[in-house]
Design a protein around this motif. Structure first.
Motif, mmCIF file in Angstrom:
data_model
loop_
_atom_site.group_PDB
_atom_site.id
_atom_site.type_symbol
_atom_site.label_atom_id
_atom_site.label_comp_id
_atom_site.label_asym_id
_atom_site.label_seq_id
_atom_site.Cartn_x
_atom_site.Cartn_y
_atom_site.Cartn_z
ATOM 1 N N ARG A 34 -27.472 3.751 -11.487
ATOM 2 C CA ARG A 34 -28.347 2.458 -11.742
ATOM 3 C C ARG A 34 -27.240 1.292 -11.463
ATOM 4 N NH1 ARG A 34 -27.881 0.213 -16.789
ATOM 5 N NH2 ARG A 34 -29.650 -1.200 -16.224
ATOM 6 N N ASP B 2 -33.863 -1.869 -10.125
ATOM 7 C CA ASP B 2 -33.955 -1.810 -11.375
ATOM 8 C C ASP B 2 -33.285 -2.120 -12.591
ATOM 9 O OD1 ASP B 2 -36.652 -0.042 -10.882
ATOM 10 O OD2 ASP B 2 -34.901 1.164 -9.912
ATOM 11 N N VAL B 3 -33.623 -3.006 -13.526
ATOM 12 C CA VAL B 3 -33.008 -3.543 -14.531
ATOM 13 C C VAL B 3 -33.160 -2.668 -15.926
ATOM 14 C CG1 VAL B 3 -32.653 -6.094 -13.486
ATOM 15 C CG2 VAL B 3 -34.399 -5.339 -15.329
ATOM 16 N N PRO C 41 -24.781 -6.200 -11.971
ATOM 17 C CA PRO C 41 -25.283 -7.060 -10.763
ATOM 18 C C PRO C 41 -23.976 -8.059 -10.063
ATOM 19 C CG PRO C 41 -26.611 -7.878 -12.543
ATOM 20 C CD PRO C 41 -25.789 -6.783 -12.966
ATOM 21 N N GLY D 66 -34.887 -6.675 -10.604
ATOM 22 C CA GLY D 66 -34.067 -7.715 -10.292
ATOM 23 C C GLY D 66 -34.365 -7.914 -9.069
ATOM 24 N N ASP E 36 -32.458 -11.699 -12.281
ATOM 25 C CA ASP E 36 -32.844 -10.449 -12.909
ATOM 26 C C ASP E 36 -33.609 -10.787 -14.205
ATOM 27 O OD1 ASP E 36 -31.093 -12.008 -14.533
ATOM 28 O OD2 ASP E 36 -29.517 -10.530 -14.766
ATOM 29 N N GLU F 8 -25.710 -1.449 -13.002
ATOM 30 C CA GLU F 8 -25.402 -2.012 -14.493
ATOM 31 C C GLU F 8 -24.945 -3.467 -14.382
ATOM 32 O OE1 GLU F 8 -24.082 0.271 -18.532
ATOM 33 O OE2 GLU F 8 -22.462 0.037 -16.875
#
Length: 282
Positions: A127, A89-90, A131, A39, A52, A129
């Motif tokens: 991460r 990172d998605v 956005p 993303g 994304d 989660e």
């Protein structure tokens, strides 16, 4: 990177939660490449948006590729149109590290009772989660791994410090430092909840470096070296007691003291002196 006279914006790679593209303040009609599993947050002239979905996107920044040198010259080297790009990172299986240090504090070693300064480094596997929530919570000036770590540290540092202080009461400081000590469930869940409110999901939080001051570390090493030597001596005395005096430690102590006195400067084993000392004690 340039593509047909315009900037080509790509993920620079790396292991950070947010990875800032090398290109910034790019020209209008530049191309943004978002690969599968990525993303990208886009900050143009202070306005934030994100993508994304993988694809190749044309970016409008208001900065003309033809008049860019003139615009920069007029503004004395500072672009009047700003743009910055952060990749994340998605992929739900990819977690990155956020690292921050707890401000220095005094802790007590369990066995030695020594006091010293520590500044632990905490690592959180995380991460992005949500956005949408993430970029609402963080201002553009706060983006970047180190800045996010500082933001988290300021808000959770005090109660993590209390947790670490308590752990030092339950185990030696060197064990906390050397054996990567996990947090209790209460601290773990509290940290997870705090980061979840920022749009960040976590799977683990650990102390990876206890940050013992050199002076404190030196004193601890001195204590534990002496303790190891004393334990070795105790094992030797116990072995002599079992072998010669049926475990009688008092006789063994007298025997070893007399042996040392008789041997004086002799460093090699002398069975005659040993036998004389043993007969005298018995």
């Amino acid at each position: 990177m340039v593509d047909f006279g315009y900037s080509l914006i790509v993920d620079p790679g790396g292991n950070e939660l947010l990875r800032r593209a090398a290109n910034c303040d790019v020209e209008s009609h530049s191309r943004l490449v978002v690969n599968p599993g990525e993303g990208c947050y886009i900050l143009i002239n202070g306005e934030a948006a994100y993508i994304d979905e993988p694809g190749r996107y044309e970016i409008g920044t208001g900065l003309s590729p033809y008049f860019k040198p003139i615009q920069v010259l007029i503004s004395k080297g500072i672009s009047t149109y700003t743009s910055t790009f952060y990749f994340w990172d998605v992929d739900p299986h990819v977690y990155r590290d956020i690292t921050f240090r707890i401000p220095e504090f005094c802790c007590t070693d369990l066995h030695s009772g020594l006091l010293g300064n520590c500044s632990p480094q905490v690592n959180v596997s995380a991460r992005i989660e949500d956005p949408e929530r993430f970029y609402r919570m963080f201002k553009a000036s706060l983006w970047g791994n180190s800045a996010i770590g500082t933001f988290v540290q300021k808000r959770v540092g005090s109660w993590i410090r209390q947790e670490i202080y308590q752990q030092c009461k339950e185990r030696p400081v060197i064990d906390v430092s050397g054996n990567v000590c996990s947090f209790t469930d209460k601290i773990q869940s509290g940290l997870e909840m705090f980061l979840e409110n920022l749009g960040i999901k976590t799977v683990d939080a650990q102390i990876v470096d206890f940050g013992i001051s050199p002076e404190f570390y030196s004193r601890l090493n001195g204590f534990y070296d002496k303790r190891a030597s004393a334990n070795q001596d105790i094992d030797i005395v116990d072995a002599v007691a079992q072998r010669l005096f049926n475990g009688d430690m008092e006789k063994t102590a007298k025997y070893l003291m007399m042996k040392k006195s008789l041997e004086g400067g002799i460093t090699e084993f002398n069975p005659l002196l040993w036998e004389m000392a043993k007969k005298y004690i018995d």
